[in-house]
Design an enzyme around this catalytic site. Structure first.
Site, PDB file in Angstrom:
ATOM      1  N   GLY A 132       0.829  -1.215   0.000  1.00 54.71           N
ATOM      2  CA  GLY A 132       0.000   0.000   0.000  1.00 54.71           C
ATOM      3  C   GLY A 132       0.855   1.253   0.000  1.00 54.71           C
ATOM      4  CE1 TYR A 133       5.455   0.771   0.504  1.00 56.66           C
ATOM      5  CE2 TYR A 133       6.932   1.720  -1.116  1.00 56.66           C
ATOM      6  CZ  TYR A 133       6.744   0.990   0.037  1.00 56.66           C
ATOM      7  OH  TYR A 133       7.828   0.494   0.700  1.00 56.66           O
ATOM      8  CB  SER A 166      -0.104  -5.397  -7.253  1.00 55.69           C
ATOM      9  OG  SER A 166       0.533  -4.325  -7.867  1.00 55.69           O
ATOM     10  CD  GLU A 248       7.794  -1.820  -6.321  1.00 54.61           C
ATOM     11  OE1 GLU A 248       7.922  -0.982  -5.418  1.00 54.61           O
ATOM     12  OE2 GLU A 248       6.749  -1.967  -6.983  1.00 54.61           O
ATOM     13  CD  GLU A 369       8.764   9.993 -17.590  1.00 53.84           C
ATOM     14  OE1 GLU A 369       8.176   9.194 -16.808  1.00 53.84           O
ATOM     15  OE2 GLU A 369       8.814   9.792 -18.817  1.00 53.84           O
TER      16      GLU A 369
END
Lengths: 385, 372
Positions: A132-133, A166, A248, A369
C-alpha cells in the site's frame, strides 16, 4: 569431493525426488505463477506440493537465515541451487511480494519479534502480501500521501485510500505507508503492517486496458491496528520504504531480460520477412544482450557491496523501457495474429494483453521520469534535481 | 564482473599516466597542430614501453606481462577518455594477438616490447568492413608469395614497421576459408603507401600492393588457414575499440555534466533544466551498459568461452551506438562553444566516428548478432 560439489550432488538428488514433473514445464503465462496465501486456489496438487516442500526446506528464500524460515545457504550454495533448478526447468515455487519486497525490509528494519513472526510464514507462502504505497494524489511522488494513522494509545487508527494496490483483493496482509505526522513531508510517514481482514478494509479491482484487474483501489475506514506492527521507527517509515523500493526496482528491472529464455528475440520470432523490422529486432537484441551483461555486473556489484544506492533506478529505467520495446516488436512481428483478443489460437490474446501490460512497467514502482531524476540528482549531482 | 586488485591497480596506474602524459593538449592537439606525419608521439609510446604496457598481452615467456583482453580494455578506456593517440590498439592488441603462438611472434615481439616497433593491420578493402570479402591476392611466387591488390583504412599504415595483411590464397569472395595472414615488413618492395589524415587527425593509409614479394615464412599460422588468427585478432581489436569508445563516451559525458553545472542561461544553471537532466541520466545508464557489455566480452574472450564471439559483436555495436549518442549530446548541450575548434568536445565527436567504423560499425555488428 568438495563441500560445494557434495552440496550440488545432494541438491540434485533432492530435487529429483521432490520436484513434481508438472513443475518442470515452462509457465504458459502469469496465471501459472504460484502466489500462496490463505485463499490461493492452487492449479494442481503438484503446484501446492512443490510450494510446500520448498517452503519447508527454506528454499523459497535460500539465502535467508534458517532461524527465519530461510535455507541459510551461502551465496555459492544459492547459486548452485538456482543452477540445478534451471537444469531441470523447475518453476519458481512461489511468487511473492513478501519475498521480493517486504522480506528484505524486515530483515533490515524489523524487530526480532517481527522477524520471527512474519518471515517464516513468508518463506512458506502462508500469507500473501500486498503493497500500500500509492494514493490517488500521490503516485510516484509518495511524499504527498495522506492516509491518516492516529495514535489511539493502545492501537493505531487508520483512515484513507490507496490505489494501484496489486492483488489487494487476493492478499492476506498489507505493508502500507501511512501518515503519522504532517510536520514534514517525508518525516511524518510510518511503515505499517496489518491484516486485510481487519474491520474497515475494503478493496475494489480496477479494470485495465489489458482487460485484466491486477490492481485495486483499497479503502481504510477506521481500521484498528496493534501498536507493535510498525516497522522501523514511527515517522521514519520513509527509510524503510526507500530500501524496499530499491528491491522492487531491482525486481522490475529483471523484466528487461524477458521471460527467462536464453534465446534472442530474433531467434524466438523466427523468419522476419520485413527488412525494416528485422533491423529493429537486430538492434533490440544488441540492447537486450548488453543489458543482460549489465544485470550480471549489477548483481556482482550488489554482492560486493559496491553498487551505488541509486543504481536500482538506472536498472529499473533501462529494463522497463527495454521490455516495452520488446513487446512492441513482438506485436509488429505477429501482425494480425497478435491482434486477436479472445481466440484459442492467440491463447486468449496473450501477445496483445502482455503488450498492454508492459506499458505499466515505466509507471509502476516510480515512473521512468522519477528514476531519471534520481540518477541526475544522486549520481550525476546535477543542480536542483 | 568485479575487478581484481591487480586489475584495479593497472586501471589506476593508466588513469593517472594518461591523465598526465596522454592529455589532449600534450598529445592529440600538439601532433595535429604541428602536422606530424604519424599523428602520435613516439616519446609517449616509449614511456608506455617502460611501463610494460606495449607488451601487456605478450606472453610472459616472451618477455611480456602475459595479461588478457580485460586488462587491455582497461587501458583502452583511459586512452579513449583522453583521446590519446598511440599505436597501442593496432600494435599491442591486434598485432600481438595475431602473432601469438607463431614463429613470427619471436621476430617481432622484442621490438614491440621495447617500443621500437609499430604495427598496423590491413583488412578492409572498401569503405565498409567486410572481412569475408577480402580479395587481395597472394599468389605462390619464388620461395614465397606475391601480393596484388589494395587495402584502405590501415591505421598507422605509413608509420608502421610491420603490416599484418589479410590476403586470399584460395576460396572466393564471401568465404572465410582460403584466407591467409601475412606479417609484411614495411620495407617490402612493390608497395605504394598513401598516408591519409582522417577526420579525427589520426592517420590511416591506403596501400597498393603490386606483386609485393613476401617470403614464405611471413605466413602467420597456416596457408589458407588465416581466418582463425584473423578472427582472434579482430575479436581482440573490436573489444579494444569498444573499450576506447566507452572511454570516449565517458570522457565526453563527464565534460558535459561539468558544463551543465557551470553554464547559466535564463538566469539558471542549465543543469537545473529537467529535459537536460533526463537526457544526461539516460546517457549515464547507456554508458554503464556499454561498459558492462564490453567487459563481458573481454571476460569471455579471456576464459575462452564460446559465447565470446556474439558478445564481441554486442559490445562493439552497443559501444558504437552509445558513444555516438554521447558525443552528439555532448556537442548539443555545449551549444555554440561546442562547435568551435578551440573547445575539446568536438574532438570526442570526431574520434567516436572513426572508432565506430574501425573493425566494423554498429550496423555491421548488429547484423552479426542477428546471424549468430
Amino acid at each position: 569431493m568438495s563441500d560445494l560439489a557434495q552440496f550440488r550432488a545432494d541438491t540434485r538428488a533432492w530435487l529429483e525426488v521432490n520436484c513434481p514433473a508438472e513443475m518442470r514445464t515452462p509457465m504458459r503465462s502469469e496465471d501459472d505463477a504460484c502466489w500462496g496465501g490463505r485463499h490461493f486456489k492452487f492449479q494442481s496438487e503438484a503446484q501446492e506440493r512443490w510450494m510446500r516442500v520448498m517452503g519447508e526446506k527454506g528454499w523459497t528464500v535460500p539465502d535467508w537465515p534458517a532461524a527465519y524460515g530461510g535455507g541459510g545457504l551461502s551465496a555459492a550454495e544459492t547459486k548452485v541451487l538456482k543452477e540445478e533448478m534451471r537444469a531441470i526447468g523447475a518453476r519458481s515455487p512461489l511468487s511473492s511480494f513478501g519475498i521480493s519486497m517486504l522480506g528484505p525490509a524486515l530483515l533490515k528494519y524489523g524487530t526480532e519479534e517481527q522477524k520471527s513472526r512474519f518471515l517464516p510464514e513468508i518463506a512458506r507462502g502462508e500469507i500473501r502480501w500486498c503493497q500500500g504505497y500509492s494514493e490517488p494524489g500521490a503516485g510516484s511522488d509518495l511524499a504527498g500521501l495522506q492516509t491518516k494513522c492516529e495514535d489511539m494509545g493502545d492501537h493505531w487508527l487508520v483512515n484513507g485510500q490507496k490505489v494501484w494496490t496489486s492483488y489487494a483483493d487476493q492478499a492476506d496482509w498489507i505493508f502500507c505507508l501511512v501518515r503519522t505526522s504532517t510536520e514534514t513531508k517525508h518525516g511524518g510517514i510510518s511503515f505499517l503492517l496489518f491484516d486485510m481482514e481487519s474491520e474497515g478494509v475494503s478493496t475494489k479491482p480496477i479494470l485495465l486496458i489489458s482487460g485484466y484487474s491486477p490492481f485495486c483501489e483499497t479503502f481504510f475506514d477506521d481500521v484498528k491496528v496493534p501498536k507493535d506492527q510498525v516497522v522501523g521507527e514511527v515517522n521514519k517509515g520513509w527509510d524503510v520504504a526507500k530500501y524496499l523500493l530499491g528491491h522492487e526496482r531491482e525486481m522490475i528491472s529483471g523484466m528487461g531480460l524477458g521471460s527467462g529464455s536464453s534465446r534472442t528475440l530474433a531467434q524466438s520470432l523466427g523468419e522476419i520477412d520485413d527488412p525494416v523490422l528485422a533491423a529493429d529486432v537486430a538492434l533490440f537484441d544488441v540492447d537486450a544482450l548488453a543489458f543482460a551483461a549489465m544485470s550480471e555486473h549489477f548483481i556482482d556489484q550488489l554482492k560486493a557491496g559496491e553498487a551505488h544506492p541509486a543504481m536500482p533506478s538506472m536498472m529499473k529505467y533501462a529494463g522497463t523501457e527495454l521490455n516495452k520495446k520488446r513487446h512492441e516488436l513482438i506485436m509488429a512481428a505477429g501482425g494480425s495474429d497478435a491482434l486477436e483478443w479472445d481466440s484459442e489460437r492467440s491463447r486468449g490474446g496473450k501477445a496483445a494483453r502482455e503488450w498492454l501490460r508492459t506499458k505499466a512497467n515505466s509507471i509502476e514502482g516510480g515512473t521512468s521520469e522519477v528514476q531519471l531524476g534520481i540518477v541526475a540528482k544522486h549520481i550525476l549531482r546535477l543542480p536542483g534535481a | 564482473m568485479i575487478l581484481t586488485d591487480d586489475q584495479r591497480q593497472l586501471a589506476d596506474m593508466t588513469r593517472t599516466f594518461m591523465g598526465e602524459e596522454g592529455t589532449i593538449k600534450k598529445q592529440l592537439r600538439h601532433w595535429r597542430d604541428i602536422g606530424c606525419k604519424d599523428g602520435f608521439g613516439h616519446g609517449l609510446w616509449k614511456q608506455m614501453a617502460e611501463l610494460g604496457l606495449t607488451g601487456l598481452a605478450i606472453p610472459e615467456e616472451e618477455g611480456g606481462l602475459g595479461l588478457g583482453t580485460t586488462e587491455a580494455a582497461l587501458v583502452m578506456e583511459e586512452v579513449g577518455r583522453n583521446l590519446t593517440p598511440s599505436p597501442f590498439l593496432t600494435t599491442s592488441i591486434v598485432a600481438v594477438e595475431a602473432l601469438k603462438g607463431s614463429e613470427q611472434g619471436k621476430r617481432w615481439f622484442p621490438g614491440i616490447l621495447s617500443g621500437d616497433t609499430i604495427a598496423a593491420f590491413a583488412i578492409d578493402e572498401g569503405p565498409h568492413h567486410r572481412p569475408r570479402q577480402i580479395a587481395l591476392e597472394a599468389k605462390r611466387s619464388g620461395n614465397g608469395f606475391a601480393l596484388s591488390g589494395s587495402k584502405q583504412f590501415v591505421v598507422h599504415g605509413a608509420s608502421a614497421d610491420l603490416l599484418i595483411v589479410a590476403a586470399r590464397t584460395g576460396g572466393s569472395a564471401g568465404e572465410s576459408k582460403g584466407l591467409t595472414l601475412f606479417a609484411v615488413p614495411r620495407d617490402a618492395a612493390g608497395m605504394t603507401v598513401e598516408n591519409v589524415a582522417l577526420a579525427d587527425a589520426s592517420k590511416a593509409a591506403r596501400i597498393t600492393f603490386e606483386g609485393t614479394q613476401i617470403d614464405a615464412d611471413a605466413v602467420i599460422g597456416e596457408v589458407d588457414g588465416g581466418w582463425e588468427p584473423l578472427r582472434r585478432a579482430m575479436r581482440a581489436g573490436r573489444t579494444g575499440a569498444a573499450a576506447e569508445l566507452v572511454g570516449v563516451a565517458a570522457g565526453a559525458s563527464a565534460m558535459t555534466v561539468d558544463y551543465l553545472k557551470q553554464r547559466k542561461q535564463f538566469g539558471k544553471l542549465i543543469g537545473e533544466f529537467q529535459v537536460l537532466q533526463h537526457r544526461a541520466a539516460h546517457l549515464f545508464g547507456e554508458i554503464e551498459i556499454a561498459r558492462a557489455a564490453t567487459f563481458k566480452a573481454a571476460e569471455l574472450l579471456d576464459r575462452g568461452d564460446e559465447r565470446a564471439g556474439v558478445m564481441t559483436h554486442v559490445a562493439k555495436a552497443k559501444a558504437g551506438r552509445v558513444s555516438a549518442l554521447a558525443v552528439q549530446e555532448a556537442v548539443q548541450m555545449h551549444g555554440g562553444i561546442g562547435m568551435t575548434d578551440e573547445h575539446d568536445i568536438g574532438l570526442y565527436m570526431k574520434r567516436e566516428k572513426v572508432l565506430d567504423a574501425l573493425f566494423g560499425d554498429a550496423n555491421y555488428h548488429a547484423r552479426m548478432v542477428q546471424a549468430a
